[in-house]
Design an enzyme around this catalytic site. Structure first.
Site, PDB file in Angstrom:
ATOM      1  N   LYS A   1       0.822  -1.212   0.000  1.00  0.00           N
ATOM      2  CA  LYS A   1       0.000   0.000   0.000  1.00  0.00           C
ATOM      3  C   LYS A   1       0.851   1.256   0.000  1.00  0.00           C
ATOM      4  O   LYS A   1       0.620   2.173  -0.803  1.00  0.00           O
ATOM      5  CB  LYS A   1      -0.928  -0.030   1.211  1.00  0.00           C
ATOM      6  CG  LYS A   1      -1.785   1.209   1.383  1.00  0.00           C
ATOM      7  CD  LYS A   1      -2.859   1.010   2.423  1.00  0.00           C
ATOM      8  CE  LYS A   1      -2.383   0.268   3.641  1.00  0.00           C
ATOM      9  NZ  LYS A   1      -1.262   0.924   4.344  1.00  0.00           N
TER      10      LYS A   1
ATOM     11  N   TRP B   1       7.060  -0.843  -8.271  1.00  0.00           N
ATOM     12  CA  TRP B   1       8.105  -1.432  -7.429  1.00  0.00           C
ATOM     13  C   TRP B   1       9.355  -1.699  -8.263  1.00  0.00           C
ATOM     14  O   TRP B   1      10.471  -1.433  -7.837  1.00  0.00           O
ATOM     15  CB  TRP B   1       7.593  -2.738  -6.805  1.00  0.00           C
ATOM     16  CG  TRP B   1       8.582  -3.394  -5.881  1.00  0.00           C
ATOM     17  CD1 TRP B   1       8.752  -3.162  -4.544  1.00  0.00           C
ATOM     18  CD2 TRP B   1       9.560  -4.387  -6.235  1.00  0.00           C
ATOM     19  NE1 TRP B   1       9.768  -3.942  -4.047  1.00  0.00           N
ATOM     20  CE2 TRP B   1      10.279  -4.703  -5.067  1.00  0.00           C
ATOM     21  CE3 TRP B   1       9.890  -5.028  -7.433  1.00  0.00           C
ATOM     22  CZ2 TRP B   1      11.308  -5.647  -5.055  1.00  0.00           C
ATOM     23  CZ3 TRP B   1      10.919  -5.964  -7.423  1.00  0.00           C
ATOM     24  CH2 TRP B   1      11.610  -6.262  -6.242  1.00  0.00           C
TER      25      TRP B   1
ATOM     26  N   PHE C   1      -3.459  -0.395   6.878  1.00  0.00           N
ATOM     27  CA  PHE C   1      -3.994  -1.748   6.743  1.00  0.00           C
ATOM     28  C   PHE C   1      -5.093  -1.807   5.684  1.00  0.00           C
ATOM     29  O   PHE C   1      -5.084  -1.058   4.718  1.00  0.00           O
ATOM     30  CB  PHE C   1      -4.452  -2.292   8.091  1.00  0.00           C
ATOM     31  CG  PHE C   1      -3.325  -2.568   9.043  1.00  0.00           C
ATOM     32  CD1 PHE C   1      -2.232  -3.328   8.663  1.00  0.00           C
ATOM     33  CD2 PHE C   1      -3.329  -2.046  10.336  1.00  0.00           C
ATOM     34  CE1 PHE C   1      -1.172  -3.578   9.539  1.00  0.00           C
ATOM     35  CE2 PHE C   1      -2.271  -2.283  11.210  1.00  0.00           C
ATOM     36  CZ  PHE C   1      -1.209  -3.054  10.813  1.00  0.00           C
TER      37      PHE C   1
ATOM     38  N   ALA D   1      -3.641   1.620  12.462  1.00  0.00           N
ATOM     39  CA  ALA D   1      -5.037   1.545  12.031  1.00  0.00           C
ATOM     40  C   ALA D   1      -5.794   0.432  12.743  1.00  0.00           C
ATOM     41  O   ALA D   1      -7.015   0.459  12.783  1.00  0.00           O
ATOM     42  CB  ALA D   1      -5.111   1.335  10.525  1.00  0.00           C
TER      43      ALA D   1
ATOM     44  N   LYS E   1       6.561  -6.313  10.984  1.00  0.00           N
ATOM     45  CA  LYS E   1       5.912  -5.651   9.847  1.00  0.00           C
ATOM     46  C   LYS E   1       6.919  -4.946   8.941  1.00  0.00           C
ATOM     47  O   LYS E   1       6.708  -4.777   7.745  1.00  0.00           O
ATOM     48  CB  LYS E   1       4.884  -4.645  10.374  1.00  0.00           C
ATOM     49  CG  LYS E   1       4.164  -3.844   9.296  1.00  0.00           C
ATOM     50  CD  LYS E   1       3.132  -2.923   9.926  1.00  0.00           C
ATOM     51  CE  LYS E   1       2.521  -1.989   8.895  1.00  0.00           C
ATOM     52  NZ  LYS E   1       3.440  -0.939   8.456  1.00  0.00           N
TER      53      LYS E   1
ATOM     54  N   THR F   1       4.000   1.475  -0.821  1.00  0.00           N
ATOM     55  CA  THR F   1       4.754   1.461  -2.081  1.00  0.00           C
ATOM     56  C   THR F   1       3.914   2.044  -3.213  1.00  0.00           C
ATOM     57  O   THR F   1       4.399   2.836  -4.035  1.00  0.00           O
ATOM     58  CB  THR F   1       5.175   0.020  -2.420  1.00  0.00           C
ATOM     59  OG1 THR F   1       5.901  -0.526  -1.310  1.00  0.00           O
ATOM     60  CG2 THR F   1       6.036  -0.032  -3.660  1.00  0.00           C
TER      61      THR F   1
ATOM     62  N   ARG G   1       2.384   8.210   6.766  1.00  0.00           N
ATOM     63  CA  ARG G   1       2.651   8.205   8.202  1.00  0.00           C
ATOM     64  C   ARG G   1       4.129   7.928   8.496  1.00  0.00           C
ATOM     65  O   ARG G   1       4.852   7.384   7.664  1.00  0.00           O
ATOM     66  CB  ARG G   1       1.803   7.131   8.889  1.00  0.00           C
ATOM     67  CG  ARG G   1       0.310   7.399   8.835  1.00  0.00           C
ATOM     68  CD  ARG G   1      -0.484   6.219   9.345  1.00  0.00           C
ATOM     69  NE  ARG G   1      -0.260   5.042   8.504  1.00  0.00           N
ATOM     70  CZ  ARG G   1      -0.517   3.807   8.884  1.00  0.00           C
ATOM     71  NH1 ARG G   1      -0.973   3.551  10.091  1.00  0.00           N
ATOM     72  NH2 ARG G   1      -0.300   2.788   8.066  1.00  0.00           N
TER      73      ARG G   1
ATOM     74  N   PHE H   1       3.815  -8.417  -8.947  1.00  0.00           N
ATOM     75  CA  PHE H   1       4.950  -9.230  -8.513  1.00  0.00           C
ATOM     76  C   PHE H   1       5.463  -9.984  -9.733  1.00  0.00           C
ATOM     77  O   PHE H   1       4.694 -10.356 -10.619  1.00  0.00           O
ATOM     78  CB  PHE H   1       4.539 -10.221  -7.414  1.00  0.00           C
ATOM     79  CG  PHE H   1       4.484  -9.630  -6.038  1.00  0.00           C
ATOM     80  CD1 PHE H   1       5.386 -10.007  -5.051  1.00  0.00           C
ATOM     81  CD2 PHE H   1       3.524  -8.685  -5.705  1.00  0.00           C
ATOM     82  CE1 PHE H   1       5.331  -9.464  -3.773  1.00  0.00           C
ATOM     83  CE2 PHE H   1       3.458  -8.136  -4.438  1.00  0.00           C
ATOM     84  CZ  PHE H   1       4.365  -8.531  -3.462  1.00  0.00           C
TER      85      PHE H   1
END
Length: 558
Positions: free
Chosen positions: A73, A411, A303, A275, A107, A75, A96, A383
């Site tokens: 998210k 990415w 999240f 969150a 995480k 990214t 954030r 991916f």
């Protein structure tokens, strides 16, 4: 094929002096408080001078429920900001700050990944500009002043059994969830049971992220309820005379942090409530400042959309008077397969059927987001193991839900890999088709607000809460807090309160274990199921891999 790690990519980034980044947004160097050469705080004076300027378009990035397969998210948020700039738009990013707890836990960091990162990545994921330390200090100053007031005679007649203000630290430490303080005799005060939360769950964190300026910050800090008397009347932080000193500690922390992406685009990184146990959005002051300076602002909510986006809509937008013009819902083929029952070890093999079965989770989020009256685009975070057939399965499913999906390769390729999504998002935002409305009205009873979220967003059959909790909610309504929104503290891994229940479950119940009044932040927290406001470290914490190499460089951050 071997790929560089996130930290290797970040270290190779060609940073520009932060004054150059600020100049792109019209921020003069005298209004930047530099922390080294690559990060700075934006002055309150400059922010005040922006009043009256027209706002840009607000784009919210959210996601499906997180899985061990990864969603990306942040990214995507960073990549989309870079993508908008690369197609000629004036865009800024708002995300954030990272908490040390998950960074050293499991995480990881919060700076994005691959070629869609905010830099300096190491600083961002560690001490950064010290905001979290300031929040921790302000919170614990109030804790110390409460105990000190009781020790020196307790003029306010605080009932020591009803001190509700706990302590915090920015680390996962399960041993501190429940503690006893003031042992060791008369000189150390009066023993009582209390505990610690993680800093990102602190009401002070929520207040800093929702306050408009220092005056609003001081008022909200003063509004914090810290304890009750024997007659159940509340004791506020201003009664302890702590609000002034807390504001002093937070004065610099209130100023948004400006950094840059790998492509040297501006990013505001400020605030960091989780969150799953808090409201999961960056600060109002950073978002509003960015909206005055850029034509498009890309922000994220933590999240899955059942937590972060719901709270963004019902708490942040309601309190700040803002609304998203477009929502990007991030999903991955790998996560769809996991939701379809495939084990993590088997995700590399093509399995179109599992993708199709796992799309129920995605569909639930699309429908939920549309219920807020906002247009939704799905960003498929690519991916390298994804096959064309699997990607097409997701696109076909999203089309069947009346939305559209766009494959994104930011990415791997940075802005060049997300220009299609950037172009479409800009078109939607410029079309002014959003008709935003929160899920519930202010004057709905508190328990009904909890039920509305549980039934409309989680698709639960019922909310389970004993008489004590219902009575507490009614008492807060009688005390004038009935108009507050609700912040649900729930597992991020499922629509239900069972973290192992993937997909789009129905027929479940939402048990409310505890409710807390955050009078200063302006919401009521409902703690669901087994969720903890002080997480623990996993069996093998990330901290075991983090070290300095022979060149004095940090390794192991991700």
């Amino acid at each position: 094929m071997t790929f560089k790690t996130d930290i290797e990519i970040a270290r190779e980034g060609q940073k520009k002096p932060i004054q150059e980044v600020g100049a792109r947004l019209g921020i003069q160097s005298e209004h930047l408080l530099p922390f080294g050469h690559d990060k700075a705080k934006v002055s309150a004076e400059f922010i005040k001078s922006l009043e009256g300027k027209k706002d840009g378009k607000l784009i919210l990035v959210t996601a499906i429920n997180p899985t061990p397969a990864g969603e990306g998210k942040t990214t995507t948020t960073v990549g989309l900001g870079d993508g908008l700039n690369s197609i000629g738009k004036k865009a800024a990013i708002c995300i954030r700050e990272a908490s040390l707890g998950p960074c050293f836990g499991m995480k990881g960091g919060a700076a994005g990944g691959g070629y869609a990162q905010v830099i300096p990545m190491e600083d961002m994921n560690l001490h950064f500009t010290g905001d979290f330390h300031a929040i921790t200090s302000a919170h614990n100053l109030l804790s110390a002043m409460i105990d000190n007031h009781i020790y020196w005679g307790n003029a306010l007649e605080i009932d020591e059994r009803r001190v509700t203000w706990r302590r915090v630290m920015d680390m996962n430490d399960r041993a501190l969830r429940d503690t006893v303080t003031s042992l060791g005799g008369v000189a150390n005060g009066f023993p009582r049971q209390t505990g610690f939360d993680i800093t990102v769950a602190s009401e002070v964190m929520a207040i800093l992220c929702l306050a408009n300026d220092l005056d609003d910050l001081k008022k909200r800090l003063g509004d914090i309820i810290v304890a009750y008397r024997r007659d159940r009347t509340p004791i506020y932080a201003r009664d302890i005379k702590a609000d002034g000193a807390m504001t002093v500690l937070l004065q610099q922390a209130m100023q948004p942090n400006l950094v840059q992406t790998l492509e040297n685009n501006p990013a505001f990184v400020h605030g960091g409530p989780f969150a799953n146990i808090a409201h999961g959005c960056n600060s109002v002051i950073a978002t509003k400042t960015a909206l005055k300076l850029a034509d498009y602002v890309v922000t994220e909510a933590g999240f899955g959309a059942d937590l972060g986006a719901e709270k963004f809509m019902n708490i942040k937008c309601r309190k700040a008077g803002i609304a998203p013009d477009c929502v990007v819902l991030v999903a991955t083929v790998r996560a769809m397969k996991m939701n379809g029952g495939v084990a993590k070890a088997d995700l590399g093999a093509e399995n179109v059927e599992a993708v199709q079965q796992g799309c129920d989770n995605l569909g639930r989020h699309i429908a939920n987001l549309k219920s807020f009256g906002v247009p939704v685009v799905v960003g498929i975070n690519h991916f390298t193991s994804d096959t064309d057939a699997e990607v097409q399965a997701v696109m076909d499913y999203v089309a069947s839900q009346g939305s559209e999906a766009i494959l994104c390769k930011h990415w791997e390729k940075g802005s060049a890999g997300i220009q299609e999504l950037a172009t479409r998002v800009a078109e939607i935002a410029d079309a002014d088709v959003a008709q935003f409305a929160p899920l519930y009205r202010d004057n709905m009873p508190l328990f009904e607000k909890i039920e509305r979220i549980a039934k409309s967003i989680y698709r639960a059959d019922e909310v389970l809460a004993d008489k004590k909790i219902r009575d507490q909610l009614r008492a807060w309504e009688q005390d004038g807090y009935g108009d507050l929104p609700v912040c649900m503290a729930k597992t991020q891994y499922s629509f239900s309160t069972d973290p192992n229940l993937r997909g789009a479950p129905t027929g479940h119940s939402v048990p409310i274990r505890e409710v807390r009044l955050s009078a200063g932040a302006g919401f009521v927290v409902a703690i669901c199921g087994e969720i903890m406001t002080m997480p623990g470290l996993p069996r093998v914490p990330s901290a075991e891999q983090i070290k300095l190499n022979d060149a004095g460089e940090i390794e192991g951050l991700f």
